[in-house]
Scaffold this active site. Structure first.
Site, PDB file in Angstrom:
ATOM      1  N   ALA A 141      42.877  45.987  42.808  1.00  0.00           N
ATOM      2  CA  ALA A 141      42.339  47.205  43.419  1.00  0.00           C
ATOM      3  C   ALA A 141      43.073  48.487  42.987  1.00  0.00           C
ATOM      4  O   ALA A 141      42.449  49.428  42.478  1.00  0.00           O
ATOM      5  CB  ALA A 141      42.323  47.048  44.935  1.00  0.00           C
ATOM      6  N   ASP A 152      41.457  44.502  48.889  1.00  0.00           N
ATOM      7  CA  ASP A 152      40.588  45.394  48.102  1.00  0.00           C
ATOM      8  C   ASP A 152      39.972  46.494  48.948  1.00  0.00           C
ATOM      9  O   ASP A 152      39.609  47.556  48.439  1.00  0.00           O
ATOM     10  CB  ASP A 152      39.490  44.584  47.411  1.00  0.00           C
ATOM     11  CG  ASP A 152      40.099  43.755  46.292  1.00  0.00           C
ATOM     12  OD1 ASP A 152      40.588  42.648  46.570  1.00  0.00           O
ATOM     13  OD2 ASP A 152      40.119  44.251  45.147  1.00  0.00           O
ATOM     14  N   ASN A 173      39.340  40.746  50.431  1.00  0.00           N
ATOM     15  CA  ASN A 173      40.243  40.386  49.330  1.00  0.00           C
ATOM     16  C   ASN A 173      39.559  39.272  48.535  1.00  0.00           C
ATOM     17  O   ASN A 173      38.429  38.870  48.851  1.00  0.00           O
ATOM     18  CB  ASN A 173      41.609  39.941  49.874  1.00  0.00           C
ATOM     19  CG  ASN A 173      42.649  39.806  48.766  1.00  0.00           C
ATOM     20  OD1 ASN A 173      42.795  40.701  47.933  1.00  0.00           O
ATOM     21  ND2 ASN A 173      43.354  38.694  48.713  1.00  0.00           N
ATOM     22  N   LYS A 174      40.221  38.792  47.513  1.00  0.00           N
ATOM     23  CA  LYS A 174      39.645  37.800  46.607  1.00  0.00           C
ATOM     24  C   LYS A 174      39.042  36.621  47.355  1.00  0.00           C
ATOM     25  O   LYS A 174      39.597  36.154  48.339  1.00  0.00           O
ATOM     26  CB  LYS A 174      40.748  37.325  45.649  1.00  0.00           C
ATOM     27  CG  LYS A 174      40.333  36.308  44.613  1.00  0.00           C
ATOM     28  CD  LYS A 174      39.106  36.699  43.828  1.00  0.00           C
ATOM     29  CE  LYS A 174      39.228  38.032  43.130  1.00  0.00           C
ATOM     30  NZ  LYS A 174      37.908  38.508  42.607  1.00  0.00           N
TER      31      LYS A 174
HETATM   32  O1  MRU Z   1      38.682  40.583  41.006  1.00  0.00           O
HETATM   33  P1  MRU Z   1      40.099  41.104  41.015  1.00  0.00           P
HETATM   34  O2  MRU Z   1      41.034  40.279  40.193  1.00  0.00           O
HETATM   35  O3  MRU Z   1      40.149  42.567  40.678  1.00  0.00           O
HETATM   36  O4  MRU Z   1      40.541  40.950  42.531  1.00  0.00           O
HETATM   37  C1  MRU Z   1      41.847  41.314  42.873  1.00  0.00           C
HETATM   38  C2  MRU Z   1      42.209  40.987  44.273  1.00  0.00           C
HETATM   39  O5  MRU Z   1      41.419  40.503  45.041  1.00  0.00           O
HETATM   40  C3  MRU Z   1      43.589  41.395  44.709  1.00  0.00           C
HETATM   41  O6  MRU Z   1      44.094  40.498  45.641  1.00  0.00           O
HETATM   42  C4  MRU Z   1      43.516  42.786  45.334  1.00  0.00           C
HETATM   43  O7  MRU Z   1      42.875  43.665  44.458  1.00  0.00           O
HETATM   44  C5  MRU Z   1      44.839  43.327  45.675  1.00  0.00           C
HETATM   45  S1  MRU Z   1      45.731  43.838  44.246  1.00  0.00           S
HETATM   46  C6  MRU Z   1      47.145  44.626  44.725  1.00  0.00           C
END
Ligand code: MRU
Length: 359
Positions: free
Chosen positions: A50, A239, A249-250
């Site tokens: 993010a 995110d 989040n993911k």
């Molecule tokens: O699809 P991505 O790899 O961009 O997803 C990232 C995540 O879900 C992270 O956990 C989130 O962005 C936090 S990063 C500090």
């Protein structure tokens, strides 16, 4: 022990990105010189995480201004490019937040009737400040967050919320880095994080670079681990966080939070204020990105399932606030009821100095 990884850097020739699609096999870089190139890099996850896509988007606006120099529609071109960049990925609000900072800067330049050259200079300063501020906030989060890590803790994390996902240092992994500096007996379980394997490919690589002990586990193992008493605390990134603390989040994070609740393991989210979306009262309104089928049906280009099967591939899920023990921010640790503390700490959109951000 600050990590020296710099996933996004502005240079006179372009924006240099660590190519996160080639890790851990190869540490390589891509130099992006156009808005279209930056949008593609964000969408194909050359740059991801993010805060990192927010910073990349901000630098993308600088590239747009460099590209538009000499155009009779200079200002309109830059606004149009900013809109396109903001739409590159939908879930992480940091991208929209950073673009908003850039267009606020552009608005001010236009109202002062500045020259295109001066505007490029102002946009560059703003984007560099967003990057510097992100690193400072991660370090502040590390200092606040390390108190939730018990001596000798075994920490579970999901996806990659590290230096690679930010300006540097990391959110969840920043807390782990800060804790490890005080207590080198801590260790980490990294969820593999299907389908893109950010945990396996990026988190294990990043932690190994810093000598932090890490064990790779697959996503389905969290109940086995926690029921065996092998996890002391969970720390993940975010995110987008709604006003009530619901956290996107993911994909798979919600499962980890449910299992943590079932086994009484504390579950923390670490995120800077650029991840908070005060316009959404709850997580219900968070837009969830759906990604291409081939992320599910193939691994390293090899098909892993029968032809013709249906595919469901949401890239994020939303963990309800009631499953979250605390939200670690650059201003301290918010505890339930999140609405009150997050609202009190909320910063208005617009340029904020590093000093203010971590004061
Ligand atoms: O699809 P991505 O790899 O961009 O997803 C990232 C995540 O879900 C992270 O956990 C989130 O962005 C936090 S990063 C500090």
């Amino acid at each position: 022990m600050p990590t020296r990884l710099q996933p996004v850097q502005l240079t006179p020739t372009g924006v240099v990105l660590i190519d996160q699609t080639t890790l851990p096999a190869r540490l390589s870089h891509q130099t992006i010189t156009t808005t279209a190139g930056m949008i593609e890099a964000i969408q194909t996850m050359v740059v991801r995480g993010a805060p990192a896509i927010g910073i990349a988007g901000a630098f993308g606006v600088v590239l747009a201004a460099r590209q538009a120099l000499g155009s009779p529609t200079f200002v309109g071109d830059v606004y149009a490019a900013a809109d396109q960049l903001a739409d590159a990925r939908p879930t992480a609000v940091n991208l929209m937040w950073a673009i908003n900072q850039m267009t606020t800067c552009l608005d001010a330049c236009v109202s002062q009737d500045q020259t295109p050259q001066a505007i490029i200079q102002q946009l560059t300063t703003t984007a560099q400040a967003i990057l510097a501020q992100d690193i400072a906030m991660n370090q502040a989060m590390g200092q606040y967050g390390k108190v939730v890590v018990p001596v000798g803790a075994r920490i579970l994390t999901h996806c990659n919320a590290g230096a690679l996902a930010t300006g540097g240092y990391g959110t969840a992994l920043g807390v782990i880095r800060a804790a490890f500096a005080d207590d080198p007996t801590i260790s980490v379980f990294a969820d593999e994080t299907r389908p893109r394997q950010q945990g396996a490919r990026l988190t294990t690589w990043e932690l190994a670079q810093d000598g932090i002990p890490v064990t790779l586990v697959s996503d389905g193992m969290c109940a086995s681990l926690m029921s065996s008493g092998l996890v002391d605390v969970v720390i993940v990134g975010a995110d987008r966080i709604a006003a009530n603390g619901d956290t996107a989040n993911k994909i798979g994070t919600h499962t980890v939070a449910l299992v943590a609740k079932a086994f009484g393991v504390p579950f923390y989210v670490a995120a800077p204020y650029s991840t908070f979306d005060p316009t959404l009262p709850t997580g219900e309104g968070i837009p969830i990105e759906f990604r291409p089928d081939d992320e599910m049906t193939t691994i390293n280009g090899e098909r892993i399932c029968a032809n013709g099967v249906g595919v469901y591939n949401p890239s994020f899920d939303v963990t309800p606030a009631q499953l979250i023990t605390g939200i670690i921010t650059e201003k301290g640790i918010a505890r339930p009821n999140y609405g009150d503390s997050l609202n009190q700490w909320r910063r208005p959109y617009g340029p904020v100095s590093i000093k203010q951000a971590i004061a």
